[in-house]
Design a protein around this motif. Structure first.
Motif, short mmCIF file in Angstrom:
data_model
loop_
_atom_site.label_atom_id
_atom_site.label_comp_id
_atom_site.label_asym_id
_atom_site.label_seq_id
_atom_site.Cartn_x
_atom_site.Cartn_y
_atom_site.Cartn_z
N ASP A 148 12.22 10.38 -5.39
CA ASP A 148 12.12 11.49 -4.44
C ASP A 148 11.60 10.96 -3.12
OD1 ASP A 148 11.50 13.73 -2.96
OD2 ASP A 148 10.47 14.78 -4.57
N LEU A 149 12.50 10.78 -2.16
CA LEU A 149 12.14 10.14 -0.90
C LEU A 149 11.04 10.91 -0.18
CD1 LEU A 149 12.87 7.75 0.89
CD2 LEU A 149 14.63 9.15 1.97
N GLU A 150 11.10 12.22 -0.20
CA GLU A 150 10.09 13.02 0.50
C GLU A 150 8.71 12.83 -0.11
OE1 GLU A 150 10.30 14.81 3.33
OE2 GLU A 150 12.25 13.83 3.44
N ARG A 151 8.65 12.70 -1.42
CA ARG A 151 7.36 12.52 -2.08
C ARG A 151 6.70 11.21 -1.67
NH1 ARG A 151 6.08 10.55 -7.92
NH2 ARG A 151 3.91 11.19 -8.15
N TRP A 152 7.50 10.18 -1.43
CA TRP A 152 6.95 8.86 -1.15
C TRP A 152 6.82 8.55 0.34
CZ3 TRP A 152 4.80 6.37 -5.08
CH2 TRP A 152 5.14 6.80 -6.37
N LEU B 38 19.70 -5.69 0.01
CA LEU B 38 18.46 -5.21 -0.58
C LEU B 38 17.28 -5.68 0.27
CD1 LEU B 38 17.03 -3.89 -3.07
CD2 LEU B 38 17.04 -6.18 -4.11
N PRO B 39 16.49 -4.76 0.84
CA PRO B 39 15.41 -5.15 1.76
C PRO B 39 14.12 -5.53 1.05
CG PRO B 39 15.58 -2.79 1.75
CD PRO B 39 16.66 -3.29 0.81
N ILE B 40 14.22 -6.42 0.07
CA ILE B 40 13.06 -6.94 -0.64
C ILE B 40 12.94 -8.42 -0.30
CG2 ILE B 40 12.13 -7.52 -2.91
CD1 ILE B 40 13.31 -4.96 -3.99
N VAL B 41 11.77 -8.82 0.18
CA VAL B 41 11.54 -10.22 0.53
C VAL B 41 11.58 -11.06 -0.74
CG1 VAL B 41 9.88 -11.86 1.49
CG2 VAL B 41 10.17 -9.61 2.55
N GLN B 42 12.41 -12.10 -0.73
CA GLN B 42 12.60 -12.93 -1.90
C GLN B 42 11.52 -14.01 -1.98
OE1 GLN B 42 14.37 -12.93 -4.60
NE2 GLN B 42 13.65 -14.94 -5.27
N ALA B 43 10.94 -14.14 -3.17
CA ALA B 43 10.00 -15.23 -3.43
C ALA B 43 9.85 -15.38 -4.93
CB ALA B 43 8.64 -14.97 -2.80
N THR B 44 9.91 -16.61 -5.41
CA THR B 44 9.47 -16.88 -6.77
C THR B 44 7.95 -16.94 -6.75
OG1 THR B 44 9.49 -19.27 -6.50
CG2 THR B 44 11.56 -18.22 -7.19
N HIS C 270 8.16 -8.88 12.75
CA HIS C 270 9.45 -9.05 12.08
C HIS C 270 9.45 -8.36 10.72
CE1 HIS C 270 13.00 -10.81 10.25
NE2 HIS C 270 12.24 -11.29 9.27
N TYR C 271 8.39 -8.58 9.95
CA TYR C 271 8.37 -8.03 8.59
C TYR C 271 8.09 -6.53 8.58
CZ TYR C 271 8.94 -12.69 6.76
OH TYR C 271 9.48 -13.93 6.45
N ARG C 272 7.52 -6.01 9.66
CA ARG C 272 7.40 -4.56 9.77
C ARG C 272 8.78 -3.94 9.86
NH1 ARG C 272 4.80 -4.09 14.47
NH2 ARG C 272 2.93 -4.88 13.44
N GLN C 273 9.70 -4.60 10.55
CA GLN C 273 11.08 -4.10 10.62
C GLN C 273 11.75 -4.15 9.25
OE1 GLN C 273 13.13 -6.35 13.62
NE2 GLN C 273 11.92 -5.50 15.31
N VAL C 274 11.46 -5.20 8.48
CA VAL C 274 12.00 -5.26 7.12
C VAL C 274 11.45 -4.09 6.29
CG1 VAL C 274 12.13 -6.64 5.00
CG2 VAL C 274 12.21 -7.77 7.24
N ALA C 275 10.16 -3.82 6.42
CA ALA C 275 9.57 -2.70 5.68
C ALA C 275 10.18 -1.37 6.10
CB ALA C 275 8.06 -2.69 5.89
N GLU C 276 10.47 -1.22 7.38
CA GLU C 276 11.05 0.03 7.87
C GLU C 276 12.46 0.25 7.36
OE1 GLU C 276 10.62 -0.53 12.05
OE2 GLU C 276 8.52 0.12 12.08
N ALA C 277 13.12 -0.82 6.91
CA ALA C 277 14.46 -0.67 6.32
C ALA C 277 14.40 -0.09 4.92
CB ALA C 277 15.18 -2.02 6.29
N GLY C 278 13.22 -0.13 4.29
CA GLY C 278 13.10 0.34 2.91
C GLY C 278 13.46 1.80 2.72
N PRO C 279 12.85 2.73 3.50
CA PRO C 279 13.22 4.14 3.31
C PRO C 279 14.70 4.42 3.58
CG PRO C 279 11.14 3.96 4.49
CD PRO C 279 11.70 2.57 4.40
N ARG C 280 15.28 3.71 4.54
CA ARG C 280 16.72 3.92 4.81
C ARG C 280 17.55 3.49 3.62
NH1 ARG C 280 15.09 1.70 9.83
NH2 ARG C 280 16.09 -0.30 9.35
N PHE C 281 17.20 2.35 3.04
CA PHE C 281 17.93 1.85 1.87
C PHE C 281 17.81 2.83 0.70
CE2 PHE C 281 17.97 -0.47 -2.16
CZ PHE C 281 19.20 -1.12 -2.10
N VAL C 282 16.59 3.28 0.43
CA VAL C 282 16.39 4.22 -0.67
C VAL C 282 17.15 5.52 -0.41
CG1 VAL C 282 14.67 5.63 -1.87
CG2 VAL C 282 14.19 3.23 -1.36
#
Length: 416
Positions: free
Chosen positions: A247-251, A359-365, A382-394
């Motif tokens: 539920d995008l609105e809830r989060w 997928l806007p998830i930072v890759q790391a083992t 830069h990584y704030r912009q990556v985080a801001e892509a998360g709600p759009r992707f969801v």
């Protein structure tokens, strides 16, 4: 009858009921006939003997007043049965859906439209018979979660249930959630960090046996199969990805990530071995001790408290052994947090091929985690912009619309 003896008899009866899947077909047929014809008072008497009279037995599920009537049951793991049902009701014209979930001790409070006590689901012959009749007569489609029986032990197996529903004109499909179908031996061969290696997970032999048996069930039934995460397509080649729904609105949070001098890093090991907590906890603790991050490891948080928890974080460190992403990662993305996780190339490629989105998830083992965190701290803009892509992707992939389209096209439509 003394209480200990009553409890002992009850455990014996429950064990007999649980073993119905292993009974010979002829014996199951006899049991089916007796249970289907037994008077209600007889089944109520069996209920009292098996359940002890303390469980609340609900009436049968009520079908929606729509042309397409979908019943999603019986697990509701991570609330997904309920989410898929609501997605269908909201986004598929002429369709309504009801989710059922058995509930017991230790539940995290995920909502189903029709909750049923686990012991009632497993052992109440009166509930099972009424529910079978209600679903057979009231619904047009059923989506069976995790290859589990819809009606407890009543017909002995999910395959017998599928056959009974088909005789009533009800169409069925399966949706696999994860450990029900993920083959540990396959995963261990292809993932060096697999939790199924080196005796890390004591249940691995049982999970292997169950996954193989569930795969045989899928093959024998020959019905449409959906999987909740893209990595499971390696175990179910004929499957279709049915994205998890949040539920995008809830989060949604109003505060952006990575605006403070010291990022708050949260790791929530719902299942520590599966999440790889043993791999990442020492690394994050060391970064915390060096003053680079504010690390918080949080466990046992009820579902209702999670939005506030994610809102207090900048970075969510998800999982490092399975190679995929699921509900927890989607919730963190929807909150606008930066998610760092080990997601396989296969999963990323499946997501992009299906949706056209990266997928806007930072890759790391786990071995790369410290350096990944240091890069985030060095370049928060830069990584704030990556985080801001998360709600759009969801919003594009995991808000229910995409999942509803998949179900409509490949299961619910008359031509599917």
């Amino acid at each position: 009858m003394p209480k200990p003896l009553t409890n002992a008899v009850r455990r014996v009866l429950q064990g007999i009921w649980r073993s119905r899947h292993s009974w010979p077909d002829r014996l199951n047929a006899v049991a089916d006939g007796l249970l289907s014809r037994a008077p209600d008072r007889v089944l109520r008497g069996l209920d009292r003997a098996v359940l002890g009279g303390g469980a609340r037995i609900p009436g049968p599920a009520q079908a929606p007043d729509t042309d397409i009537r979908l019943y999603v049951a019986p697990a509701n793991f991570a609330g997904q049965g309920g989410q898929w049902a609501r997605a269908v009701s909201r986004h598929v014209p002429g369709a309504g859906a009801v989710s059922m979930g058995f509930q017991g001790a230790g539940a995290f409070g995920f909502r189903a439209d029709y909750p049923v006590d686990k012991d009632v689901y497993l052992y109440s012959g009166s509930w099972q018979r009424r529910q079978l009749r209600a679903v057979s007569r009231g619904f047009t489609h059923v989506l069976i979660e995790a290859e589990r029986p819809l009606f407890g032990t009543f017909l002995g197996s999910v395959e017998r249930e599928v056959a009974a529903l088909a005789r009533s004109g009800v169409r069925a499909a399966f949706v696999c959630h994860g450990t029900d179908i993920r083959l540990p031996s396959r995963h261990a061969r292809t993932n060096p960090f697999s939790p199924y290696r080196d005796g890390l997970l004591a249940q691995t032999p049982e999970l292997e046996r169950r996954a193989r048996e569930n795969r045989r069930v899928l093959d024998r039934c020959g019905l449409p199969v959906f999987v909740s995460t893209p990595d499971l397509l390696l175990d179910v080649a004929q499957g279709l990805w049915l994205p998890v729904v949040v539920d995008l609105e809830r989060w949604k949070r109003s505060n952006p990530a990575l605006t403070g001098p010291r990022p708050v890093v949260v790791h929530i090991p719902s299942k520590a071995i599966i999440k790889g907590t043993d791999l990442v906890d020492p690394i994050l603790t060391a970064l915390h001790d060096d003053g680079l991050i504010d690390y918080r490891r949080v466990e046992g948080v009820p579902s209702g408290d999670m939005p506030e928890l994610y809102g207090s974080a900048d970075i969510v460190v998800d999982q490092f052994r399975i190679g995929s992403y699921g509900v927890a990662a989607c919730e963190a993305l929807a909150s606008g947090r930066l998610v760092v996780s080990d997601v396989s190339e296969q999963v990323r490629a499946e997501v992009e091929a299906a949706t056209g989105l990266a997928l806007p998830i930072v890759q790391a083992t786990a071995a790369e985690l410290a350096e990944a965190i240091r890069r985030v701290v060095a370049d928060p803009g830069h990584y704030r912009q990556v985080a801001e892509a998360g709600p759009r992707f969801v919003g594009e992939v995991h808000d229910g619309r995409y999942s509803a389209r998949i179900l409509a096209a490949h299961f619910l439509s008359t031509g599917a």
